[in-house]
Design an enzyme around this catalytic site. Structure first.
Site, PDB file in Angstrom:
ATOM      1  N   GLY A 182      27.909 -57.436 -37.459  1.00  0.00           N
ATOM      2  CA  GLY A 182      27.258 -58.707 -37.781  1.00  0.00           C
ATOM      3  C   GLY A 182      25.810 -58.714 -37.337  1.00  0.00           C
ATOM      4  N   SER A 183      25.015 -59.547 -37.953  1.00  0.00           N
ATOM      5  CA  SER A 183      23.593 -59.600 -37.670  1.00  0.00           C
ATOM      6  C   SER A 183      23.004 -60.754 -38.442  1.00  0.00           C
ATOM      7  CB  SER A 183      22.942 -58.272 -38.057  1.00  0.00           C
ATOM      8  OG  SER A 183      21.637 -58.220 -37.559  1.00  0.00           O
ATOM      9  N   GLN A 184      21.806 -60.571 -38.987  1.00  0.00           N
ATOM     10  CA  GLN A 184      21.155 -61.623 -39.767  1.00  0.00           C
ATOM     11  C   GLN A 184      21.016 -61.180 -41.205  1.00  0.00           C
ATOM     12  OE1 GLN A 184      17.705 -63.657 -38.218  1.00  0.00           O
ATOM     13  NE2 GLN A 184      16.701 -63.543 -40.192  1.00  0.00           N
ATOM     14  N   ILE A 204      19.476 -57.383 -42.054  1.00  0.00           N
ATOM     15  CA  ILE A 204      18.614 -56.934 -40.959  1.00  0.00           C
ATOM     16  C   ILE A 204      19.474 -56.476 -39.789  1.00  0.00           C
ATOM     17  CG2 ILE A 204      16.724 -57.556 -39.415  1.00  0.00           C
ATOM     18  CD1 ILE A 204      16.140 -59.897 -41.408  1.00  0.00           C
TER      19      ILE A 204
END
Length: 127
Positions: A92-94, A62
């Site tokens: 970076g993220s989820q 996501i």
């Protein structure tokens, strides 16, 4: 804070589905369903033969306000090996991991910090 996502199992990539969404901050309770995302569906190799439970795992990358883009490295119907890179989220993220089987035992709990290619998150319970 995931950058490179890795195959959680050895198997076949059944589906790669990109949803072009808006980009809202992670503070928005609906960001998982609004934001740009890439879903990869994997099916575990059936080493047990006939009658074995099929294990499918979805990995959802996501995007967020900082990342804005997700990239897939593997084409549909391609075999992947556990630990092999599947895709990347810039900055970076989820990443969500969805297990489609009741024959697994989770080895992590909510808020645990996990590391790609290092932390074992679940194991198959059926022999």
């Amino acid at each position: 804070d995931v950058h490179v996502t890795r195959a959680p199992i050895t198997g076949v990539k059944l589906l790669d589905h990109h949803v072009s969404g808006r980009i809202v901050g992670m503070g928005n309770p609906d960001f998982e369903s609004i934001n740009d995302r890439e879903t990869v569906l994997l099916q575990k190799d059936d080493a047990q033969g006939k009658g074995s439970t099929v294990l499918r795992i979805a990995v959802v990358q996501i995007a967020t306000v900082l990342t804005r883009t997700v990239k897939s490295f593997v084409r549909e119907k391609t075999r992947v090996v556990q630990g092999e890179p599947l895709g990347m989220i810039r900055l970076g993220s989820q990443v969500d991991v969805v297990l489609y089987s009741t024959d697994v035992r989770l080895l992590v709990k909510e808020h645990d910090r996990v590391y790609a290619g290092v932390t074992k998150i679940a194991e198959i319970t059926q022999a």
